[in-house]
Design a protein around this motif. Structure first.
Motif, PDB file in Angstrom:
ATOM      1  N   ARG A  55      26.340  72.722  21.172  1.00  0.00           N
ATOM      2  CA  ARG A  55      26.284  71.315  20.742  1.00  0.00           C
ATOM      3  C   ARG A  55      25.627  70.437  21.801  1.00  0.00           C
ATOM      4  N   LEU A  56      26.122  70.536  23.042  1.00  0.00           N
ATOM      5  CA  LEU A  56      25.545  69.672  24.084  1.00  0.00           C
ATOM      6  C   LEU A  56      24.116  70.087  24.428  1.00  0.00           C
ATOM      7  N   GLY A  70      30.461  57.587  27.485  1.00  0.00           N
ATOM      8  CA  GLY A  70      31.567  58.473  27.090  1.00  0.00           C
ATOM      9  C   GLY A  70      31.242  59.885  27.528  1.00  0.00           C
ATOM     10  N   SER A  71      30.925  60.022  28.803  1.00  0.00           N
ATOM     11  CA  SER A  71      30.332  61.261  29.325  1.00  0.00           C
ATOM     12  C   SER A  71      31.375  62.328  29.629  1.00  0.00           C
ATOM     13  N   ASP A  72      32.590  61.922  29.863  1.00  0.00           N
ATOM     14  CA  ASP A  72      33.670  62.807  30.321  1.00  0.00           C
ATOM     15  C   ASP A  72      33.210  63.581  31.560  1.00  0.00           C
ATOM     16  N   GLU A 101      32.122  55.639  31.446  1.00  0.00           N
ATOM     17  CA  GLU A 101      33.411  56.121  30.943  1.00  0.00           C
ATOM     18  C   GLU A 101      34.394  54.962  30.884  1.00  0.00           C
ATOM     19  N   VAL A 102      35.158  54.928  29.809  1.00  0.00           N
ATOM     20  CA  VAL A 102      36.127  53.856  29.635  1.00  0.00           C
ATOM     21  C   VAL A 102      37.474  54.246  30.243  1.00  0.00           C
ATOM     22  N   PRO A 160      38.584  60.863  32.719  1.00  0.00           N
ATOM     23  CA  PRO A 160      37.225  61.366  32.484  1.00  0.00           C
ATOM     24  C   PRO A 160      36.218  60.881  33.530  1.00  0.00           C
ATOM     25  N   ALA A 197      33.529  51.614  32.457  1.00  0.00           N
ATOM     26  CA  ALA A 197      33.135  50.484  31.609  1.00  0.00           C
ATOM     27  C   ALA A 197      33.323  50.843  30.153  1.00  0.00           C
ATOM     28  N   ASP A 198      33.477  49.815  29.348  1.00  0.00           N
ATOM     29  CA  ASP A 198      33.594  50.009  27.902  1.00  0.00           C
ATOM     30  C   ASP A 198      32.193  50.048  27.298  1.00  0.00           C
ATOM     31  N   GLY A 199      31.840  51.181  26.733  1.00  0.00           N
ATOM     32  CA  GLY A 199      30.578  51.315  26.006  1.00  0.00           C
ATOM     33  C   GLY A 199      29.355  50.995  26.837  1.00  0.00           C
ATOM     34  N   ALA A 237      27.704  60.815  22.541  1.00  0.00           N
ATOM     35  CA  ALA A 237      27.954  62.102  21.877  1.00  0.00           C
ATOM     36  C   ALA A 237      29.431  62.459  21.897  1.00  0.00           C
ATOM     37  N   GLY A 238      29.815  63.241  20.890  1.00  0.00           N
ATOM     38  CA  GLY A 238      31.151  63.823  20.890  1.00  0.00           C
ATOM     39  C   GLY A 238      32.262  62.867  20.530  1.00  0.00           C
ATOM     40  N   MET A 239      31.939  61.817  19.790  1.00  0.00           N
ATOM     41  CA  MET A 239      32.972  60.859  19.357  1.00  0.00           C
ATOM     42  C   MET A 239      32.852  60.655  17.852  1.00  0.00           C
ATOM     43  N   LEU A 273      33.664  54.950  16.099  1.00  0.00           N
ATOM     44  CA  LEU A 273      33.702  54.507  17.502  1.00  0.00           C
ATOM     45  C   LEU A 273      32.273  54.270  18.012  1.00  0.00           C
ATOM     46  N   ILE A 322      30.784  50.787  19.469  1.00  0.00           N
ATOM     47  CA  ILE A 322      30.122  50.671  20.777  1.00  0.00           C
ATOM     48  C   ILE A 322      28.737  50.041  20.610  1.00  0.00           C
TER      49      ILE A 322
HETATM   50  N1  SAM Z   1      30.008  62.987  25.614  1.00  0.00           N
HETATM   51  C1  SAM Z   1      30.756  64.177  25.987  1.00  0.00           C
HETATM   52  C2  SAM Z   1      30.461  65.298  25.035  1.00  0.00           C
HETATM   53  O1  SAM Z   1      29.788  65.054  24.035  1.00  0.00           O
HETATM   54  O2  SAM Z   1      30.900  66.420  25.281  1.00  0.00           O
HETATM   55  C3  SAM Z   1      32.251  63.897  26.039  1.00  0.00           C
HETATM   56  C4  SAM Z   1      32.872  63.549  24.729  1.00  0.00           C
HETATM   57  S1  SAM Z   1      34.565  63.132  24.893  1.00  0.00           S
HETATM   58  C5  SAM Z   1      35.253  63.926  23.516  1.00  0.00           C
HETATM   59  C6  SAM Z   1      34.612  61.413  24.479  1.00  0.00           C
HETATM   60  C7  SAM Z   1      34.675  60.533  25.716  1.00  0.00           C
HETATM   61  O3  SAM Z   1      34.352  59.199  25.328  1.00  0.00           O
HETATM   62  C8  SAM Z   1      36.033  60.472  26.351  1.00  0.00           C
HETATM   63  O4  SAM Z   1      35.926  60.904  27.692  1.00  0.00           O
HETATM   64  C9  SAM Z   1      36.430  58.999  26.259  1.00  0.00           C
HETATM   65  O5  SAM Z   1      37.116  58.531  27.400  1.00  0.00           O
HETATM   66  C10 SAM Z   1      35.082  58.325  26.128  1.00  0.00           C
HETATM   67  N2  SAM Z   1      35.095  57.013  25.457  1.00  0.00           N
HETATM   68  C11 SAM Z   1      35.776  56.658  24.354  1.00  0.00           C
HETATM   69  N3  SAM Z   1      35.542  55.372  24.043  1.00  0.00           N
HETATM   70  C12 SAM Z   1      34.667  54.898  24.964  1.00  0.00           C
HETATM   71  C13 SAM Z   1      34.054  53.638  25.201  1.00  0.00           C
HETATM   72  N4  SAM Z   1      34.294  52.590  24.401  1.00  0.00           N
HETATM   73  N5  SAM Z   1      33.229  53.518  26.251  1.00  0.00           N
HETATM   74  C14 SAM Z   1      32.993  54.564  27.067  1.00  0.00           C
HETATM   75  N6  SAM Z   1      33.560  55.773  26.901  1.00  0.00           N
HETATM   76  C15 SAM Z   1      34.379  55.949  25.869  1.00  0.00           C
END
Ligand code: SAM
Length: 224
Positions: free
Chosen positions: A5-6, A23-25, A46-47, A51, A73-75, A91-93, A97, A101
């Motif tokens: 996927r990644l 949202g990099s984790d 990252e929020v 992570p 930071a948020d988004g 990715a991955g959300m 959401l 964002i």
């Molecule tokens: N992007 C990576 C991937 O695709 O494997 C990690 C996906 S992980 C499931 C989702 C991440 O998004 C989490 O670490 C979460 O903290 C972050 N996240 C959720 N809402 C967010 C926001 N509003 N701003 C930044 N990060 C956010």
């Protein structure tokens, strides 16, 4: 090594782009792209604290601190004008959401490429793009284990999509990838299973039945 996927997301990042991974984790995506020489700078957003620490650990342990900025930071607030980011990956959300964002952040800044990988509610993301002066230039669907993941690439531009194109994806609908066909075959079977149960309970007149029936019909007419 990235998961399928990644890796599919990574393949969509143009060489030399200035990327933000929101949202990099673990920051696996930017780290792999930097190691491959595909990019030379990334913002990691990252929020959440945990992570963010995962990301910082990856960046330090791979010796990438000069090339990656990690921000809590948020988004899209993670991105500063001086970063000159052109490519944003989310990715991955869930799709809702991602939509939230984008809604909170994009009017302030236009990016030349959005790479979005919504796990759910892909149609909501497509509708957002079309309504906010982005056109979908590319789509892909990838299987990893039991799951199927969709990725969309969007660039500034105008386009009109039909309801079916919003639901299924304009490029995915055209390409008819076996993974795409399997996804909708399974969804079609799932919906028909629910319809059978509702019918057995005498619920054919319910709103739910009507709605699901329309969805099944749309899949049959547009995909198969
Ligand atoms: N992007 C990576 C991937 O695709 O494997 C990690 C996906 S992980 C499931 C989702 C991440 O998004 C989490 O670490 C979460 O903290 C972050 N996240 C959720 N809402 C967010 C926001 N509003 N701003 C930044 N990060 C956010």
């Amino acid at each position: 090594k990235l998961s399928p996927r990644l890796q599919a997301v990574a393949n969509l990042v143009p060489k030399g782009s200035r990327m933000a991974d929101i949202g990099s984790d673990h920051a696996y995506l930017p780290a792999a792209l930097l190691q491959a020489g595909q990019i030379d700078f990334a913002v990691v957003g990252e929020v959440a604290e945990g992570p963010l620490q995962n990301a910082e650990h990856t960046v330090k342990s791979q010796g990438l601190t000069d090339q990656v900025v990690c921000r809590l930071a948020d988004g899209l607030a993670a991105i500063e004008a001086s970063d000159a980011v052109d490519t944003v990956v989310i990715a991955g959300m869930g799709g809702l959401l991602i939509e939230k964002i984008l809604t909170a952040g994009v009017p302030a800044a236009k990016f030349s490429r959005l790479i979005l990988q919504p796990n759910t509610d892909q149609a909501a993301v497509r509708a957002w793009l079309v309504g906010h002066h982005y056109k979908i230039s590319h789509e892909e669907i990838v299987q990893e284990g039991r799951h199927r993941y969709e990725m969309l690439v969007a660039e500034p531009g105008e386009e009109q999509l039909t309801a079916a194109q919003i639901t299924f994806g304009p490029h995915l609908l055209k390409d008819q990838d076996p993974v795409f066909l399997t996804k909708w075959q399974l969804e079609y079977e799932r919906i028909n299973g629910v319809l059978d149960r509702l019918a057995a309970a005498g619920q054919e007149a319910s709103d739910k039945y009507q709605k699901l029936q329309a969805q099944a019909k749309q899949i049959q007419e547009e995909v198969f």
